[in-house]
Design a protein around this motif. Structure first.
Motif: not given
Length: 502
Positions: A51, A56, A62-63, A66-67, A282, A404-405
């Protein structure tokens, strides 16, 4: 006992022959399994490093997408863990483990070819299915070779591969991503290609190096060593020396409150552990570091975790205690998450990440040793262990959704939920501690304390009731005079002479 030569066994003193035997077992069993799990965990969490290198962006994820790709790994992983342990029992480790390794290595390699959200999602789903058999299988496998108080050290060495994968993975990913552009491929694709191919090769070779269960008479043991191994295991297990498959034992494992308490404790540890494994690059990047710095700085927390895991294992086996170490290290993790939630200093928050990693890692290995040493007979232990690990890995589904982003850069929601799970784990292990201690005291009160070493004939080992061979008086004292040998063997940890390790 006629003129038979006898020897004394107890779980506090091993003679020099046992120490030599243990060194031989360790050399033939532990390094192989540790290396296999290192590859497994590396393949599981390398998506977090990919990532950072643009996965991504390339796939336009999108966030939430990906999750979801993180969480879907655990759907089939959880469903297939118990069946996989039962298959392992029937097919033997030397066949089953290499098969699943080659399977997940192929899936990992194919992940380098994905070009959409759907294709990545499918690959992660099948990766989880293929990997599902390794972790519960190896823990069951090791618990079949070692005495209960010897388990924590060996399981921790095995599990330390996760910490090494976390440390090694960031450095390895940093190097591999430098291949970006080679063959017209992005750097993150090369992470999947190279690590997947390595797994396939190792899986094929592993067929020649993995030994089976002790009862399969592996070739690396001499006849006398084999007899000694079986005697040690039967003496340690007592009424749990039975190795036959029984659906009754499967249902017995699923009908005791203790298994559910261990499972609750385990999922409470795994939710924060997996979220840290997936998102630590991250999280560290959002502390204020750029991509390559975040990849490299994701290593030190897991180096610290390696040392806390190994030190805890050594002391835990030395004193034959499990719960107190989980209590202490979960408390350390709670402190770490509290710092991440409340403070903003970059250096202090990075040290908090180190604390959290170092606190969670020893809890996992200790929890596995905790249940492995307290459930018997063989099939009941295999079922209970696989069930606990399956429930725990539901935490992987949860953990993939926590960071989450939109919550960047502080990720307060994710840290708070993880802190709550650590507190829940703390409560669960305290309940286990008091519950098991009360049961030990009840059995001491009813049947008397178990202090004397077991006396066994120094002859070829048979699959017999080791408590029964001591005296008929014990049978009467325990109320087992009208039970068959098989019925007594099937009692396992419900036997009057069994005492739980706290």
């Amino acid at each position: 006992m006629n003129n038979e030569k006898v020897f004394l066994l107890n779980d506090k003193e091993d003679d020099l022959g046992d120490k030599k035997l243990l060194r031989k077992l360790d050399w033939h069993l532990i390094p192989t399994m540790t290396f296999l799990y290192l590859l497994s965990f590396l393949d599981r969490v390398n998506i977090g490093q990919a990532k950072l290198d643009g996965l991504t962006v390339s796939l336009k994820l999108s966030s939430n997408q990906y999750n979801t790709c993180l969480s879907v790994f655990f759907v089939l992983y959880v469903v297939l863990e118990i069946p996989s342990n039962l298959i392992l029992k029937r097919l033997r480790p030397s066949r089953w483990i290499p098969m699943i390794m080659v399977g997940w290595g192929i899936v990992m390699t194919l992940m380098g070819l994905v070009n959409s959200y759907a294709s990545l999602l499918i690959c992660r789903l099948f990766l989880g299915a293929a990997e599902s058999g390794l972790f519960p299988g190896v823990n069951f496998y090791l618990s079949s070779w070692y005495k209960r108080r010897e388990l924590s050290w060996r399981i921790s060495i095995f599990f330390s591969a996760a910490a090494l994968a976390g440390a090694f993975g960031g450095v390895l990913a940093y190097g591999i991503t430098k291949m970006g552009g080679v063959g017209g491929q992005e750097g993150w694709r090369w992470i999947f290609y190279l690590e997947g191919i390595a797994t396939v090769v190792v899986g094929a070779i592993a067929f020649f190096f993995i030994n089976d269960f002790p009862s399969d008479r592996p070739k690396f043991l001499t006849e006398s060593e084999y007899n000694r191994v079986m005697t040690r295991l039967q003496t340690d297990a007592g009424a749990g020396a039975s190795e036959h498959f029984s659906w009754k034992q499967v249902f017995a494992a699923l009908s005791t409150w203790k298994v559910y308490a261990w499972s609750l404790c385990y999922i409470s540890i795994l939710v924060p552990f997996y979220s840290l494994s997936f998102f630590s690059p991250t999280i560290i990047q959002n502390l204020g570091f750029i991509t390559y710095q975040a990849q490299l700085l994701s290593a030190p927390p897991y180096v610290f975790a390696f040392f806390t895991t190994m030190i805890t294992a050594y002391v835990s086996d030395k004193y034959a205690h499990r719960s107190i170490f989980i209590i202490v290290w979960l408390s350390v993790s709670i402190v770490g998450y509290t710092i991440l939630i409340t403070l903003e200093n970059l250096v202090v928050k990075y040290l908090a990440v180190v604390l959290v990693a170092g606190g969670l890692s020893p809890c996992i290995a200790t929890c596995i040793a905790f249940i492995s040493g307290n459930v018997s007979p063989h099939t009941k232990r295999a079922t209970a262990l696989a069930f606990m690990i399956s429930v725990g890995n539901i935490g992987g589904i949860i953990s993939g959704q926590l960071y989450r982003t939109q919550d960047a850069p502080r990720f307060i929601l994710g840290h708070t939920i993880n802190l709550g799970f650590c507190a829940l784990g703390l409560i669960s292990v305290v309940i286990l501690l008091f519950g098991l201690r009360a049961e030990n005291k009840r059995r001491d009160r009813l049947y008397g304390p178990i202090n004397a070493p077991m006396v066994l004939p120094d002859t070829e080992v048979q699959s017999s009731d080791t408590f029964d061979v001591v005296s008929e008086e014990d049978r009467r004292r325990w109320g087992y005079e009208y039970m068959s040998e098989k019925e007594i063997l099937d009692l396992g940890d419900q036997h009057a002479a069994w005492r739980y390790i706290l």
